[in-house]
Scaffold this active site. Structure first.
Site, PDB file in Angstrom:
ATOM      1  N   ASP A  47      -7.606   6.905   3.421  1.00  0.00           N
ATOM      2  CA  ASP A  47      -7.067   7.018   2.066  1.00  0.00           C
ATOM      3  C   ASP A  47      -7.958   6.302   1.050  1.00  0.00           C
ATOM      4  O   ASP A  47      -7.732   6.419  -0.148  1.00  0.00           O
ATOM      5  CB  ASP A  47      -5.640   6.445   2.013  1.00  0.00           C
ATOM      6  CG  ASP A  47      -4.590   7.514   2.291  1.00  0.00           C
ATOM      7  OD1 ASP A  47      -4.977   8.694   2.355  1.00  0.00           O
ATOM      8  OD2 ASP A  47      -3.412   7.168   2.445  1.00  0.00           O
ATOM      9  N   ASP A 375       8.269   3.932   8.495  1.00  0.00           N
ATOM     10  CA  ASP A 375       8.395   3.978   9.949  1.00  0.00           C
ATOM     11  C   ASP A 375       9.857   3.894  10.403  1.00  0.00           C
ATOM     12  O   ASP A 375      10.341   4.754  11.139  1.00  0.00           O
ATOM     13  CB  ASP A 375       7.541   2.863  10.603  1.00  0.00           C
ATOM     14  CG  ASP A 375       7.637   1.536   9.863  1.00  0.00           C
ATOM     15  OD1 ASP A 375       8.386   1.456   8.872  1.00  0.00           O
ATOM     16  OD2 ASP A 375       6.967   0.578  10.273  1.00  0.00           O
TER      17      ASP A 375
END
Ligand SMILES: O=c1ccn([C@@H]2O[C@H](COP(=O)(O)OP(=O)(O)O[C@H]3O[C@H](CO)[C@@H](O)[C@H](O)[C@H]3O)[C@@H](O)[C@H]2O)c(=O)[nH]1
Ligand SMILES: [Mn+2]
Length: 491
Positions: A47, A375
């Site tokens: 990223d 998550d």
């Protein structure tokens, strides 16, 4: 029985905060796993869109060609070279081993040197490096097209190197990129059109493999039907750290959460998903329910429905449908010649930042958006569908990572987790709804509530910790004293 294929996802986001040499070590340790190399695909999402990261990976690949045979020949345990070479070789080793050890150490130091030099001298390393970095020139890291580079393709040779693919997904100022969850969804789609492995392992870039047999152990869990394990959606290894401070002053080694809580909820629906060191079934990420015949596989879904769920790419939809098959060894998708132009074009298409618009990515399938603790949210959604999970605590630990060693960094990390947990709590996927309307067991719901209210609990916990000090300083008492009027009247 044939080994199932596993796609490995590594995420990195910032070449300064997460130096490429760290990512390189993680990738080398993953490429050297004890598993047939033709069954592994290693995907790195960057990223940070950093030419330096790609350069470092390409250099690491050259080193991997001698490092992996060395690890396998001598059955090395720690396959992240920086850690392996931090201790001297065993004194009683053979001369051949000592010579090889020395050669490899020198080569690793050369690799380190090259990356360091590139870091310090950003403009002078474009020539003669064997990889085209033109796509990175004058790039704006917040607004740029997709860059995908196949660094290595394994031509079906089990004792060679696994596939190695670099991806920097498209970024645009107009679209939300959803941080790590967005990166994971791009990796899921890109790997879907290229290798489409039925299992996915994901690790953060600073978590190297410490037990090279971890994939074999995880596959045993998934494939062992003897204990009725078909409803296992994911297998989570505990997060362990190699550089933890003594006595864990900042509490960021997650001992309570993984060692006690993680093991504790094994007796219920299984551990939460911790974001790294975790294996998922691919179809679980595509919103499959346990013990259900796959709707998409039976051809019941209309084309419109497929597009609404998976997006516009026909190649991807085909791969996704195939992922629901139980026996994926039969001929079908993916075809031979994985990295052909058609598939690479499809990979570029599905990595685009507009691809998810009007689809269910991030709301029903893939990594779920809406929390900085993506998550836990993603694991909760999976368990709400009725899947169980398994806690895989190996000895030696499967992965080792680094934890922040500074107070401010630790506080920031914990603030992010606490905020993320509250975002999960006040979300439509909240565990209470999961129990009322889904298949989340109520005791599992209670366990989630205990975890998600962690940030809120800091207020009473802090008061409790400060109260004795306050009483000492002000010479007061928070319990009633014997002379207090109520007590004396009682007697
Ligand atoms: O926009 C982003 C932001 C982060 N990351 C990656 O996500 C991972 C985790 O981010 P980090 O900032 O290191 O968070 P940690 O607090 O260290 O990570 C823990 O907490 C995260 C949730 O907050 C989980 O996603 C991680 O797996 C878990 O290890 C790293 O590999 C990053 O490179 C991206 O790929 N893109
Ligand atoms: Mn991290």
């Amino acid at each position: 029985m044939e080994f199932p294929a596993v796609d490995i996802f590594v995420t990195t986001a910032d070449p300064v905060l997460e130096p490429p040499i760290i990512t390189v070590n993680t990738v080398l340790s993953l490429m050297a796993l004890d598993y047939p190399a033709n069954k592994l695909g290693c995907y790195i999402s960057d990223d940070g869109c950093s030419a330096l990261t790609l350069f470092a990976l390409n250099e690491a690949l050259k080193f991997a060609k001698i490092w992996i045979p060395f690890c396998k020949r001598y059955d090395v345990q720690v396959r992240a070279p920086f850690m392996y070479f931090s201790t001297p070789p065993h004194l009683h080793s053979s001369t051949q081993f000592l010579n090889d050890w020395e050669t490899l150490k020198v080569e690793y130091e050369k690799l380190e040197g090259k990356i360091k030099e590139a870091e310090e001298n950003r403009n002078g390393w474009n020539e003669e490096i064997g990889i085209d970095l033109a796509a990175f020139s004058n790039i704006n890291t917040k607004h740029h097209p997709t860059i995908i580079k196949t660094l290595w393709e394994n031509k079906e040779v089990s004792d060679e190197l696994p596939h190695l693919i670099y991806i920097s997904r498209e970024k645009s100022l107009k679209h939300h990129h959803h941080y790590k969850a967005g990166a994971m969804n791009v990796l899921t789609r890109v790997s879907g059109v290229l290798t489409n492995a039925p299992y996915i392992l994901n690790v953060d870039c600073d978590m190297f493999v410490n037990n090279p047999q971890v994939v074999l152990h995880a596959m045993c869990v998934f494939l062992n039907s003897k204990y009725d394990l078909e409803d296992i959606g994911y297998v989570q290894t505990p997060q362990c750290f190699y550089d933890g401070l003594k006595d864990d002053p900042f509490g960021n080694q997650l001992v309570v959460v993984f060692e006690y809580f993680g093991r504790g909820i094994m007796g219920l629906q299984g551990p939460f998903y911790g974001g790294t060191g975790c294996f998922h079934r691919r179809k679980v990420l595509y919103a499959q329910f346990p013990h259900h015949t796959a709707y998409f596989l039976n051809g019941k879904a209309s084309e419109q429905e497929l597009i609404k769920t998976f997006g516009y790419s026909k190649t991807f939809t085909k791969s996704a449908t195939y992922a629901f098959k139980d026996d994926q060894n039969t001929s079908g998708y993916p075809p031979k010649g994985l990295f052909n132009t058609n598939n690479l074009d499809a990979a570029n298409h599905v990595a685009g930042c507009g691809y998810e618009i009007s689809t269910t990515w991030g709301s029903k399938i893939g990594w779920i958006y809406g929390s900085t603790s993506e998550d836990v949210l993603t694991g909760l959604v999976i368990q709400t569908r009725g899947w169980r999970s398994i806690f895989l605590a190996l000895n030696p630990p499967a992965f080792l990572g680094c934890a922040p060693s500074q107070l401010v960094a630790s506080l920031n990390q914990q603030k992010r987790w606490a905020t993320g947990f509250l975002q999960v709590l006040f979300n439509k996927h909240c565990p209470i709804f999961g129990t009322l309307f889904g298949k989340l067991q109520w005791r599992q719901c209670a366990a989630y509530l205990w975890m998600l209210t962690w940030g809120l609990r800091s207020i009473p916990e802090l008061s409790y910790a400060l109260l004795p000090a306050y009483c000492l300083i002000t010479n007061s008492s928070f319990f009633p004293t014997v002379s207090t009027i109520h007590i004396t009247t009682f007697f």
